[in-house]
Design a protein around this motif. Structure first.
Motif, PDB file in Angstrom:
ATOM      1  N   SER A 152     -39.661  74.640 -77.106  1.00 58.06           N
ATOM      2  CA  SER A 152     -38.900  75.615 -76.332  1.00 58.06           C
ATOM      3  C   SER A 152     -39.303  75.565 -74.867  1.00 58.06           C
ATOM      4  N   LYS A 154     -39.296  77.993 -73.011  1.00 55.82           N
ATOM      5  CA  LYS A 154     -39.959  79.258 -72.708  1.00 55.82           C
ATOM      6  C   LYS A 154     -41.270  79.418 -73.484  1.00 55.82           C
ATOM      7  N   SER A 155     -41.725  78.361 -74.136  1.00 55.01           N
ATOM      8  CA  SER A 155     -42.929  78.432 -74.960  1.00 55.01           C
ATOM      9  C   SER A 155     -44.161  78.765 -74.144  1.00 55.01           C
ATOM     10  N   ARG A 156     -45.114  79.460 -74.792  1.00 56.40           N
ATOM     11  CA  ARG A 156     -46.395  79.778 -74.165  1.00 56.40           C
ATOM     12  C   ARG A 156     -47.494  79.082 -74.959  1.00 56.40           C
ATOM     13  N   GLY A 191     -43.321  77.146 -70.749  1.00 55.77           N
ATOM     14  CA  GLY A 191     -43.235  78.351 -69.940  1.00 55.77           C
ATOM     15  C   GLY A 191     -44.515  78.626 -69.169  1.00 55.77           C
ATOM     16  N   THR A 192     -45.663  78.299 -69.760  1.00 56.65           N
ATOM     17  CA  THR A 192     -46.945  78.474 -69.074  1.00 56.65           C
ATOM     18  C   THR A 192     -47.003  77.595 -67.835  1.00 56.65           C
ATOM     19  N   SER A 195     -44.652  78.784 -65.092  1.00 52.90           N
ATOM     20  CA  SER A 195     -45.063  80.025 -64.431  1.00 52.90           C
ATOM     21  C   SER A 195     -46.018  79.779 -63.267  1.00 52.90           C
ATOM     22  N   SER A 228     -37.831  70.211 -67.562  1.00 56.64           N
ATOM     23  CA  SER A 228     -37.875  71.637 -67.229  1.00 56.64           C
ATOM     24  C   SER A 228     -38.200  71.870 -65.759  1.00 56.64           C
ATOM     25  N   HIS A 232     -37.916  74.459 -61.375  1.00 61.13           N
ATOM     26  CA  HIS A 232     -39.058  75.068 -60.691  1.00 61.13           C
ATOM     27  C   HIS A 232     -38.827  75.074 -59.181  1.00 61.13           C
TER      28      HIS A 232
END
Length: 290
Positions: A152, A154-156, A191-192, A195, A228, A232
């Motif tokens: 994903s 959005k995975s963490r 996601g990490t 961010s 991804s 950014h």
């Protein structure tokens, strides 16, 4: 997104290491406001770490006020195992520089409760105000850390089952025995990484040319998690000529022309480290190519 192309892997590594050095120096970290740096393992960053060690030993760069968070670690092998990422990081970087042991953060693949270990890792990143820069490499299938195809966007940080191809590829580090290769890993999520306030990815070698193509010339796709970074706001890829083999010629020329304009027409003194225009006062608006 910026794409910086250098002649070979060594030149790409030097550019990246020098960029990291300049960003840390510009940030001017202190004990109260450290520079928080995300770090990868694998073959791609080895030369980067070599140059960072050289900068440190030459007195050009200090890691005294740098806090690091590594991307991943295998599950189930001792931290002093020759193929653990703890061992990798200490051998290639940490034991050679002036970083404080308490500022080094690597996931514990032997934690009793792996899910809690992952949650605590995310919480610790937040406690430092987030990651200033995430440095990363990729696999030939375009994965960042152990965020393999299908992860994903959005995975963490989480526990991840490794793909069979990854297990086979890593067998060379375990005497060729697939049975000795860990099948699970702890990894930061896509996601990490996203961010972080800045993401810098190094990609070298013809075997990663398709992944670079997928990232640069195609859309965002969870089967190529490196793509991804298209979303950014402050991302840069540093690559070598061999890794551009699958790109269209006009794409390579375009990104090279951007750097040429910055260097020859705008002037490096007018460009911020992240590529922003910092001043117009000394800019040369004369068209040299007319």
């Amino acid at each position: 997104m910026r794409l910086v192309i250098r002649d070979d892997p060594v030149a790409a590594a030097f550019y990246t290491a020098n960029y990291v050095k300049r960003r840390i120096l510009e940030f001017a970290p202190t004990a109260e406001k450290p520079f928080v740096l995300g770090l990868p393992t694998g073959s791609s960053p080895i030369n980067i770490y070599k140059y960072l060690v050289e900068f440190n030993k030459a007195g050009e760069l200090s890691f005294e006020h740098v806090v690091t968070f590594n991307m991943d670690e295998y599950v189930g092998i001792p931290r002093d195992h020759p193929e653990s990422y703890h061992t990798f990081m200490y051998n290639h970087l940490f034991k050679h520089i002036d970083i404080k042991p308490e500022n080094i953060n690597i996931l514990n693949g032997n934690a009793e409760e792996l899910d809690k270990e992952c949650l605590a890792y995310e919480d610790k990143i937040k406690s430092f105000g987030g990651i200033e820069m995430f440095l990363g490499g990729i696999g030939p299938d375009g994965h960042i850390a152990f965020n393999e195809p299908g992860s994903s966007m959005k995975s963490r940080t989480r526990v991840k089952t490794l793909a069979y191809e990854t297990v086979l590829a890593n067998a060379r580090f375990f005497g060729g025995d697939v049975n000795k290769v860990p099948k699970l890993a702890l990894t930061v999520g896509v996601g990490t990484v996203m961010s972080a306030r800045e993401v810098v990815i190094i990609i070298t070698g013809a075997h990663k040319a398709i992944a670079l193509y997928k990232c640069i010339e195609e859309g965002i796709n969870h089967m190529w998690t490196v793509s991804s970074i298209q979303m950014h706001p402050s991302a840069m890829i540093v690559c070598d000529e061999d890794s551009t083999l699958e790109l269209h010629v006009k794409t390579v020329r375009y990104f090279k022309s951007i750097e040429q304009v910055q260097e020859e027409l705008i002037g490096r003194e007018n460009i911020g480290l992240k590529g922003s225009i910092s001043s117009l006062s000394k800019m040369n608006f004369t068209n040299k190519y007319v």
